[in-house]
Design a protein around this motif. Structure first.
Motif, PDB file in Angstrom:
ATOM      1  N   GLU A 321      12.629  12.265  30.800  1.00 30.15           N
ATOM      2  CA  GLU A 321      13.203  12.985  31.603  1.00 30.15           C
ATOM      3  C   GLU A 321      13.583  12.294  32.695  1.00 30.15           C
ATOM      4  OE1 GLU A 321      11.582  17.059  32.076  1.00 30.15           O
ATOM      5  OE2 GLU A 321      12.000  17.506  30.171  1.00 30.15           O
ATOM      6  N   GLN A 322      12.493  11.320  33.328  1.00 30.37           N
ATOM      7  CA  GLN A 322      12.712  10.792  34.648  1.00 30.37           C
ATOM      8  C   GLN A 322      13.543   9.514  34.449  1.00 30.37           C
ATOM      9  OE1 GLN A 322       9.535  11.340  33.670  1.00 30.37           O
ATOM     10  NE2 GLN A 322       9.260  13.363  34.647  1.00 30.37           N
ATOM     11  N   GLY A 323      13.766   9.022  33.256  1.00 31.05           N
ATOM     12  CA  GLY A 323      14.420   7.789  33.085  1.00 31.05           C
ATOM     13  C   GLY A 323      13.984   6.774  32.070  1.00 31.05           C
ATOM     14  N   ALA A 324      14.382   5.668  32.033  1.00 31.18           N
ATOM     15  CA  ALA A 324      13.800   4.672  31.193  1.00 31.18           C
ATOM     16  C   ALA A 324      12.539   4.045  31.934  1.00 31.18           C
ATOM     17  CB  ALA A 324      14.619   3.510  30.951  1.00 31.18           C
ATOM     18  N   TYR A 325      11.693   3.555  31.095  1.00 33.94           N
ATOM     19  CA  TYR A 325      10.287   2.947  31.450  1.00 33.94           C
ATOM     20  C   TYR A 325      10.051   1.867  30.936  1.00 33.94           C
ATOM     21  CZ  TYR A 325       5.866   2.900  34.047  1.00 33.94           C
ATOM     22  OH  TYR A 325       4.941   2.813  34.797  1.00 33.94           O
ATOM     23  N   GLY A 326       9.715   0.752  31.569  1.00 31.77           N
ATOM     24  CA  GLY A 326       9.379  -0.560  30.978  1.00 31.77           C
ATOM     25  C   GLY A 326       7.829  -0.570  30.811  1.00 31.77           C
ATOM     26  N   TYR A 327       7.228  -1.711  31.287  1.00 29.34           N
ATOM     27  CA  TYR A 327       5.804  -1.834  31.337  1.00 29.34           C
ATOM     28  C   TYR A 327       5.213  -1.740  33.026  1.00 29.34           C
ATOM     29  CZ  TYR A 327       5.408  -3.848  26.550  1.00 29.34           C
ATOM     30  OH  TYR A 327       5.606  -3.694  25.294  1.00 29.34           O
ATOM     31  N   GLN A 328       4.985  -0.533  33.251  1.00 27.55           N
ATOM     32  CA  GLN A 328       4.521  -0.148  34.626  1.00 27.55           C
ATOM     33  C   GLN A 328       5.500  -0.505  35.533  1.00 27.55           C
ATOM     34  OE1 GLN A 328       0.785   0.681  35.121  1.00 27.55           O
ATOM     35  NE2 GLN A 328       1.765   1.610  33.005  1.00 27.55           N
ATOM     36  N   MET A 329       6.791  -0.305  35.201  1.00 28.03           N
ATOM     37  CA  MET A 329       8.092  -0.387  36.187  1.00 28.03           C
ATOM     38  C   MET A 329       9.299   0.249  35.324  1.00 28.03           C
ATOM     39  SD  MET A 329       8.964  -4.482  36.425  1.00 28.03           S
ATOM     40  CE  MET A 329       7.330  -4.750  36.878  1.00 28.03           C
ATOM     41  N   TRP A 330      10.153   0.519  36.358  1.00 26.21           N
ATOM     42  CA  TRP A 330      11.471   1.443  35.823  1.00 26.21           C
ATOM     43  C   TRP A 330      12.643   0.572  35.909  1.00 26.21           C
ATOM     44  CZ3 TRP A 330      10.560   6.710  35.245  1.00 26.21           C
ATOM     45  CH2 TRP A 330       9.287   7.303  35.767  1.00 26.21           C
ATOM     46  N   PRO A 331      13.247   0.301  34.771  1.00 24.27           N
ATOM     47  CA  PRO A 331      14.377  -0.516  34.544  1.00 24.27           C
ATOM     48  C   PRO A 331      15.523   0.492  34.868  1.00 24.27           C
ATOM     49  CG  PRO A 331      13.067  -0.639  32.627  1.00 24.27           C
ATOM     50  CD  PRO A 331      12.285   0.388  33.476  1.00 24.27           C
ATOM     51  N   LEU A 332      16.470  -0.259  35.376  1.00 25.51           N
ATOM     52  CA  LEU A 332      17.681   0.495  36.037  1.00 25.51           C
ATOM     53  C   LEU A 332      18.963  -0.242  35.044  1.00 25.51           C
ATOM     54  CD1 LEU A 332      17.165   0.235  39.665  1.00 25.51           C
ATOM     55  CD2 LEU A 332      16.553   2.412  38.110  1.00 25.51           C
ATOM     56  N   GLU A 333      20.232   0.389  35.268  1.00 27.53           N
ATOM     57  CA  GLU A 333      21.188  -0.260  34.669  1.00 27.53           C
ATOM     58  C   GLU A 333      21.654  -1.571  34.995  1.00 27.53           C
ATOM     59  OE1 GLU A 333      24.498   2.625  35.457  1.00 27.53           O
ATOM     60  OE2 GLU A 333      23.537   4.200  34.341  1.00 27.53           O
ATOM     61  N   GLY A 334      22.268  -2.543  34.223  1.00 25.56           N
ATOM     62  CA  GLY A 334      22.662  -3.775  34.653  1.00 25.56           C
ATOM     63  C   GLY A 334      21.581  -4.929  34.983  1.00 25.56           C
ATOM     64  N   GLY A 335      20.486  -4.564  34.415  1.00 28.03           N
ATOM     65  CA  GLY A 335      19.371  -5.335  34.493  1.00 28.03           C
ATOM     66  C   GLY A 335      18.229  -5.213  35.803  1.00 28.03           C
ATOM     67  N   ALA A 336      18.896  -4.205  36.500  1.00 26.56           N
ATOM     68  CA  ALA A 336      18.277  -3.972  37.711  1.00 26.56           C
ATOM     69  C   ALA A 336      16.798  -3.316  37.350  1.00 26.56           C
ATOM     70  CB  ALA A 336      19.020  -3.028  38.987  1.00 26.56           C
ATOM     71  N   SER A 363       9.396  10.856  51.951  1.00 28.71           N
ATOM     72  CA  SER A 363      10.274  12.134  51.304  1.00 28.71           C
ATOM     73  C   SER A 363       9.406  12.798  50.101  1.00 28.71           C
ATOM     74  CB  SER A 363      11.484  11.304  50.783  1.00 28.71           C
ATOM     75  OG  SER A 363      11.001  10.450  49.703  1.00 28.71           O
ATOM     76  N   ALA A 364      10.054  13.819  49.792  1.00 26.49           N
ATOM     77  CA  ALA A 364       9.277  14.770  48.854  1.00 26.49           C
ATOM     78  C   ALA A 364       9.411  14.329  47.333  1.00 26.49           C
ATOM     79  CB  ALA A 364       9.887  16.165  49.084  1.00 26.49           C
ATOM     80  N   ASN A 365      10.417  13.267  46.955  1.00 30.68           N
ATOM     81  CA  ASN A 365      10.547  13.093  45.592  1.00 30.68           C
ATOM     82  C   ASN A 365       9.516  12.530  45.149  1.00 30.68           C
ATOM     83  OD1 ASN A 365      11.637  10.832  47.274  1.00 30.68           O
ATOM     84  ND2 ASN A 365      11.558   9.763  45.329  1.00 30.68           N
ATOM     85  N   LEU A 366       9.147  12.541  43.942  1.00 27.93           N
ATOM     86  CA  LEU A 366       7.881  12.154  43.186  1.00 27.93           C
ATOM     87  C   LEU A 366       8.168  11.124  42.278  1.00 27.93           C
ATOM     88  CD1 LEU A 366       6.237  15.645  42.046  1.00 27.93           C
ATOM     89  CD2 LEU A 366       5.666  14.233  44.105  1.00 27.93           C
ATOM     90  N   PHE A 367       9.436  10.793  41.871  1.00 24.93           N
ATOM     91  CA  PHE A 367       9.685   9.608  40.906  1.00 24.93           C
ATOM     92  C   PHE A 367      10.981   8.946  41.750  1.00 24.93           C
ATOM     93  CE2 PHE A 367       7.846  12.757  38.164  1.00 24.93           C
ATOM     94  CZ  PHE A 367       6.896  11.889  37.393  1.00 24.93           C
ATOM     95  N   THR A 368      11.630   8.261  40.830  1.00 27.55           N
ATOM     96  CA  THR A 368      12.644   7.134  41.109  1.00 27.55           C
ATOM     97  C   THR A 368      13.799   7.992  41.888  1.00 27.55           C
ATOM     98  OG1 THR A 368      13.684   6.997  39.144  1.00 27.55           O
ATOM     99  CG2 THR A 368      11.992   5.439  39.805  1.00 27.55           C
TER     100      THR A 368
END
Length: 625
Positions: A321-336, A363-368
């Protein structure tokens, strides 16, 4: 092999073995839940004297660069790297305007050079900052180095790494767990960070916990996966994670001071509890952006991580639900991708513009996801935002950017530009000589606060709230008996608040133009601190002294409001990020059911949190001696 073992077990113990195994697991789970409920109830009812069954020692070290001084990245003007100073000034102003963004530090790195950095005072990029879960990427990097060296396989079963924790009651799913499941947050193990507070042997508790689903089939973010990765580094190398990484990562990249809290048995927490310099967070993201190669300031290059590992770590391995996950980091669109910690800690890499951005926040956000990070992605993912070649120098824009960044204060909007003072004309000079002087200016906020509070002392009764925010107390295990007394005195023309709790007095200077830093030793831990001060009014026009007590090494802020009423002085506690905000996120969450059973309903739970971390006290004024 496992099937033959099961057959032997059934023959020896009979069919009742599996029923006994189920009862054993349920007993372990019930014990863990009861410990968590007891801890929560004691916390929210103010019984913090005996929170844990053992004595927890303070772990946060004092910040110092004596033993480890950072090697800075090369510096450059923004224009030399194709970025206009005006763009950066606009970005800073936009971040300052976002409600709840609570920005602490911002660093921008392009083409391997730091082109901008700023801190919202009292925060500073020259001071380390808590990483929260951003350090998971540090732990993941240690695993990548082990894999590159051929000392670990990603599909290696955890049962082979920790055979002493495998027994006849160990479930099939637990036996299936691999290093890869930990890296991609898909182990399904139900032993979590909250439970770790109450257990001494975290590895044992991990293996005794329920596995909720078939490993590898679902994303389930759990910091204890990262802890077990840290335990694997220690098991495989005989070194702590810090010892292992120092010659392989920290030294080559020129890291400054780092500190990492440990579990009760001495292994780094792996997924939280780390302090790093903000620029060093950017260096790690830059290493991955460059495919595992580090380009030193002296012009030499060295491969630190294999290209294969970098590709695996920054590529989506699973989605939740929080998005894609790699190996202990968060991949984003376009290779970011981004290294991310809760409450707004980011070290994000954007290959589209060859840029790394570091953002520390409260800030109050818990994820990305957050409004601030959404803005950063919009700007730094777009190749049209910047030039691929150097821009002409723009001294006026550079000066405006410098003036803006040098005057940033936490909790306030970015200051307007100061126009250059025009010389007085002849008639203005004549008027100054002939006309009577103007009336005196209205009292400043500092003068008003001193007039209303200097020399006054107060005591507090039936209170458990202290100077450290409740979130910090829980994270550090540094609980307080609460405020006992507070007084205001003038010291060297500065109004100073003397705060007494746990029979110790802390002096906090109240500077209204710019926060004045100080050092406080609370519960055996040294904390940098500074107050952002304002004199304001409530809805009935009563004067209010509002203090944002910032801890520049941490994400949390204690908020104090002194209401100066005709009938006396009242003190309102609050904190940011808020425990109440976290409680609201629990509503509708099935995992909160046991918590709610303790407090009957969510309204009562909210009331208990409000009374503990956000009470409003009627202070008793002491007679002057």
């Amino acid at each position: 092999m496992l099937c033959s073992q099961s057959a032997v077990i059934i023959q020896v113990y009979g069919p009742s073995f599996w029923a006994e195994k189920e009862r054993w697991w349920r007993t372990m789970e019930l014990k863990s839940q009861m410990k968590a409920l007891n801890y929560t109830k004691r916390l929210l009812t103010g019984d913090t004297d005996r929170m844990l069954p053992w004595q927890e020692e303070p772990q946060k070290p004092a910040f110092s660069q004596q033993n480890r001084r950072a090697v800075p990245l090369p510096r450059s003007t923004p224009e030399q790297q194709g970025v206009s100073s005006a763009q950066l000034e606009q970005l800073v102003r936009q971040l300052a305007e976002i409600p709840g963004a609570a920005v602490h530090n911002l660093i921008v790195i392009r083409h391997g050079r730091r082109i901008f950095s700023a801190g919202f005072a009292p925060y500073s990029p020259d001071l380390w900052h808590v990483t929260h879960s951003l350090c998971k990427s540090v732990t993941g990097t240690a695993i990548g180095l082990l894999w590159d060296e051929g000392n670990l396989k990603l599909d290696e079963p955890l049962s082979a790494l920790f055979p002493e924790h495998i027994n006849m009651f160990t479930s099939r799913r637990t036996r299936m767990l691999t290093v890869r499941n930990l890296l991609a947050m898909c182990s399904g193990v139900n032993f979590r960070e909250a439970g770790a507070v109450l257990e001494k042997d975290w590895v044992r508790s991990f293996f005794e916990a329920e596995v909720q689903f078939e490993p590898g089939t679902r994303f389930d973010y759990n910091s204890m996966n990262s802890y077990l990765l840290a335990a694997i580094v220690r098991r495989r190398t005989g070194q702590s994670v810090l010892e292992y990484l120092t010659p392989r990562l920290f030294d080559p990249l020129g890291f400054g001071p780092v500190a990492w809290e440990t579990c009760p048995l001495g292994t780094e927490k792996g997924g939280w509890g780390m302090y790093m310099m903000p620029e060093d967070m950017g260096k790690l993201a830059l290493l991955y952006l460059n495919g595992g190669v580090w380009h030193s300031p002296d012009g030499t290059s060295r491969r630190i991580l294999s290209e294969s590992w970098v590709r695996q770590a920054t590529t989506a391995r699973i989605r939740g639900e929080q998005g894609a996950y790699g190996y202990q980091m968060w991949p984003l669109e376009g290779g970011a991708f981004t290294l991310n910690g809760m409450f707004g800690q980011y070290a994000a890499a954007f290959p589209q513009t060859d840029t790394v951005v570091v953002l520390n926040s409260g800030s109050a956000n818990l994820f990305t996801d957050s409004p601030a990070f959404t803005l950063l992605k919009k700007i730094f993912r777009d190749p049209a935002s910047f030039s691929e070649t150097a821009l002409p120098d723009d001294p006026p824009a550079a000066q405006r950017l410098a003036r803006c960044s040098n005057r940033l204060v936490f909790g306030r909007t970015a200051p307007g530009d100061l126009p250059a003072a025009a010389p007085l004309r002849w008639y203005q000079r004549l008027a100054q000589k002939l006309l009577p002087p103007p009336p005196p200016a209205a009292p400043t906020e500092a003068e008003t606060a001193a007039r209303l509070l200097a020399g006054r002392s107060f005591t507090a009764r039936d209170n458990r709230a202290g100077l450290l925010p409740l979130i910090v107390q829980c994270m550090q295990g540094n609980h307080t008996p609460g405020l006992q007394a507070v007084s205001f005195v003038m010291e060297a023309d500065t109004l100073t608040m003397r705060w007494q709790e746990n029979n110790q007095v802390y002096a906090l200077p109240l500077c209204f133009d710019h926060p004045c830093p100080c050092v406080l030793e609370i519960g055996g831990e040294e904390w940098r601190a500074a107050a952002v001060c304002r004199m304001t009014h409530d809805e009935d026009d009563h004067p209010v002294l509002k203090l944002l007590v910032c801890l520049p090494e941490h994400s949390s802020t204690r908020i104090l409001k002194f209401f100066l009423l005709p009938e006396g002085v009242q003190l309102q506690f609050d904190e940011s990020p808020s425990m109440l905000g976290a409680l609201r996120q629990m509503e509708g969450n099935p995992q909160a059911e046991m918590f709610l059973q303790v407090f009957k309903d969510i309204s009562f739970a909210r009331h208990q949190v409000l009374q503990f971390c956000c009470p409003r006290l009627e202070l008793q004024e002491s007679s002057p001696s």
